[in-house]
Design a protein around this motif. Structure first.
Motif, PDB file in Angstrom:
ATOM      1  N   LYS A   1       1.005  -1.115   0.029  1.00 27.19           N
ATOM      2  CA  LYS A   1      -0.036  -0.232   0.010  1.00 27.19           C
ATOM      3  C   LYS A   1       0.755   1.131  -0.024  1.00 27.19           C
ATOM      4  CE  LYS A   1      -3.385  -2.741   0.053  1.00 27.19           C
ATOM      5  NZ  LYS A   1      -4.224  -2.682  -1.457  1.00 27.19           N
ATOM      6  N   GLY A   2       2.074   1.161  -0.243  1.00 26.76           N
ATOM      7  CA  GLY A   2       2.968   2.055  -0.347  1.00 26.76           C
ATOM      8  C   GLY A   2       3.683   2.823   0.864  1.00 26.76           C
ATOM      9  N   ILE A   3       3.492   1.914   2.025  1.00 29.82           N
ATOM     10  CA  ILE A   3       3.895   2.329   3.337  1.00 29.82           C
ATOM     11  C   ILE A   3       5.298   1.596   3.593  1.00 29.82           C
ATOM     12  CG2 ILE A   3       3.581   2.614   5.853  1.00 29.82           C
ATOM     13  CD1 ILE A   3       0.511   2.779   4.714  1.00 29.82           C
ATOM     14  N   ASP A   4       6.636   2.041   3.574  1.00 31.50           N
ATOM     15  CA  ASP A   4       7.697   1.388   3.667  1.00 31.50           C
ATOM     16  C   ASP A   4       7.972   1.116   5.187  1.00 31.50           C
ATOM     17  OD1 ASP A   4      10.161   0.150   3.256  1.00 31.50           O
ATOM     18  OD2 ASP A   4      11.371   1.980   2.880  1.00 31.50           O
ATOM     19  N   LEU A   5       7.090  -0.052   5.680  1.00 30.98           N
ATOM     20  CA  LEU A   5       7.251  -0.300   7.375  1.00 30.98           C
ATOM     21  C   LEU A   5       7.327  -1.607   7.455  1.00 30.98           C
ATOM     22  CD1 LEU A   5       7.600   0.717  10.090  1.00 30.98           C
ATOM     23  CD2 LEU A   5       5.161   1.102   9.820  1.00 30.98           C
ATOM     24  N   THR A   6       7.930  -2.427   8.314  1.00 31.50           N
ATOM     25  CA  THR A   6       7.953  -3.772   8.803  1.00 31.50           C
ATOM     26  C   THR A   6       7.889  -3.885  10.248  1.00 31.50           C
ATOM     27  OG1 THR A   6      10.368  -4.126   8.402  1.00 31.50           O
ATOM     28  CG2 THR A   6       8.742  -4.622   6.305  1.00 31.50           C
ATOM     29  N   SER A   7       7.481  -4.774  10.543  1.00 34.12           N
ATOM     30  CA  SER A   7       7.671  -4.999  12.338  1.00 34.12           C
ATOM     31  C   SER A   7       7.204  -6.653  12.555  1.00 34.12           C
ATOM     32  CB  SER A   7       6.343  -4.122  13.000  1.00 34.12           C
ATOM     33  OG  SER A   7       6.221  -4.337  14.409  1.00 34.12           O
ATOM     34  N   TYR A   8       8.270  -7.048  13.299  1.00 34.69           N
ATOM     35  CA  TYR A   8       8.327  -8.446  13.564  1.00 34.69           C
ATOM     36  C   TYR A   8       8.544  -8.677  15.156  1.00 34.69           C
ATOM     37  CZ  TYR A   8       9.007  -9.769   8.519  1.00 34.69           C
ATOM     38  OH  TYR A   8       8.615  -9.821   7.175  1.00 34.69           O
ATOM     39  N   VAL A   9       7.752  -9.815  15.625  1.00 31.09           N
ATOM     40  CA  VAL A   9       7.884 -10.165  16.968  1.00 31.09           C
ATOM     41  C   VAL A   9       8.704 -11.397  16.847  1.00 31.09           C
ATOM     42  CG1 VAL A   9       6.813 -11.076  18.713  1.00 31.09           C
ATOM     43  CG2 VAL A   9       5.977  -9.087  17.829  1.00 31.09           C
ATOM     44  N   TRP A  10       9.956 -11.328  17.313  1.00 34.53           N
ATOM     45  CA  TRP A  10      10.754 -12.640  17.113  1.00 34.53           C
ATOM     46  C   TRP A  10      11.333 -13.266  18.640  1.00 34.53           C
ATOM     47  CZ3 TRP A  10      14.992 -11.234  19.837  1.00 34.53           C
ATOM     48  CH2 TRP A  10      15.342 -10.037  19.745  1.00 34.53           C
ATOM     49  N   ARG A  11      11.431 -14.459  18.826  1.00 33.01           N
ATOM     50  CA  ARG A  11      11.962 -14.842  20.205  1.00 33.01           C
ATOM     51  C   ARG A  11      13.113 -15.857  19.649  1.00 33.01           C
ATOM     52  NH1 ARG A  11       6.132 -14.997  19.981  1.00 33.01           N
ATOM     53  NH2 ARG A  11       5.590 -14.188  21.691  1.00 33.01           N
ATOM     54  N   GLY A  12      14.197 -15.875  20.668  1.00 33.30           N
ATOM     55  CA  GLY A  12      15.155 -16.626  20.556  1.00 33.30           C
ATOM     56  C   GLY A  12      16.114 -17.011  21.679  1.00 33.30           C
ATOM     57  N   LEU A  13      17.233 -17.373  21.820  1.00 35.11           N
ATOM     58  CA  LEU A  13      17.968 -17.829  23.047  1.00 35.11           C
ATOM     59  C   LEU A  13      19.344 -17.085  23.228  1.00 35.11           C
ATOM     60  CD1 LEU A  13      17.869 -20.324  25.297  1.00 35.11           C
ATOM     61  CD2 LEU A  13      19.010 -21.542  23.558  1.00 35.11           C
TER      62      LEU A  13
END
Length: 319
Positions: free
Chosen positions: A240-252
């Protein structure tokens, strides 16, 4: 002289024989390993920790024991591990909020206090509303939000959580603002939406997938690099033309300065666990998207995202 040389040779031979036996008698780990979850029992991070502990049993001589130390948006549990001896017997489940805690003055712990071992999951934030909401598309939702700054109420997993940053970042991108409503975790934030207490949520899609599939909620868009499998009709906001990402990640991760041989042992175990079908199934049952990354890639991701948040957070109007 010859007698002395024979004595030295005999002593060296004896040492060579004893040394491996001594090492074999006291390998790492020589005692149970503590894995800290910085939240209350239940929820995605806790579930993943327990799944990892179970799956790692065949690969370690000692068990992994999961403990919970909740509070301060995760800063208490993370700080507990970061300040523990760097000997491999204290590990932490780390999560995306680790990168924003210092910039929101929620605690002093940073990703640089840890040596990453592996990332196991990564889920994009979503823009999700109730099925009976007036907005059928993300365009309609964003148009309403722009025309009514501060009117749309959005639940999140707590102050400083990734869902809150996702909503605030989107508002900044499109020139509006949302009314943020913090809850004590993603599950309560979702219940707030289901119960009509808020208009929308930006919680990761995986955590509310079951409610979308049951027809109670409608996801209008995801904040990832590409559309999600099984959600082919739902666009990304990038489309939609909005340059944005957001992620929820999990690790050790373990405390920084943990000996390399210990870190490498844990990396080997993590890689084996990542290939265990039972571990992947356990994540899937929690609607967590499996996404494995070894230590170097994981550290690079954290460094890049941390630098981005350092620039972004001061520009956002966070409640």
């Amino acid at each position: 002289m010859a007698r002395l040389l024979k004595f030295i040779a005999a002593a060296a031979t004896a040492a060579a024989l004893v040394s491996p036996l001594a090492r074999a008698a006291d390998p790492y780990p020589a005692k149970p390993i503590e894995l800290t979850v910085a939240f209350q029992p239940g929820g995605g991070t806790d579930s993943m920790a327990r799944a990892f502990a179970d799956a790692a049993r065949p690969y370690l001589s000692q068990p992994i024991v999961v403990i919970n130390k909740a509070g301060a948006s995760g800063a208490i549990g993370l700080g507990y591990v970061a300040n523990s001896p760097a000997d491999g017997y204290k590990m932490a489940m780390v999560f995306a909020e680790l990168l924003v805690i210092p910039y929101l003055n929620l605690g002093k712990v940073t990703y640089e206090d840890f040596q990453p071992i592996a990332r196991f999951t990564s889920d994009p934030s979503s823009i999700t509303v109730r099925a009976d909401a007036p907005w059928k598309t993300v365009e309609e939702f964003l148009a309403y939000a722009k025309a009514n700054p501060g009117k749309v109420t959005v639940s999140n997993a707590g102050n400083g959580s990734i869902p809150q940053l996702a909503a605030a970042s989107l508002g900044e991108k499109i020139g509006t603002s949302f009314s943020h409503v913090p809850y004590l975790g993603s599950a309560p934030a979702i219940l707030g939406l289901l119960g009509g207490q808020v208009d929308a949520t930006f919680v990761a899609y995986g955590e509310l997938k079951a409610h979308v599939e049951s027809g109670k909620l409608r996801t209008l868009a995801v904040m990832g690099d590409k559309r999600l499998p099984g959600l082919d009709n739902v666009p990304t906001i990038k489309e939609k033309g909005i340059d944005l990402t957001s992620y929820v990640w999990r690790g050790l991760a373990v405390p920084k300065n943990t000996p390399p041989q210990v870190v490498n042992k844990l990396r080997e175990v993590a890689a084996k666990v990542a290939n265990e079908p039972a571990f992947k199934d356990a994540l899937a049952k929690q609607n967590l998207t499996f996404s494995y990354a070894d230590a170097p890639e994981f550290r690079s991701q954290m460094a890049t995202q941390s630098a981005g948040y350092q620039k972004l957070i001061p520009t956002l109007k966070l409640n």
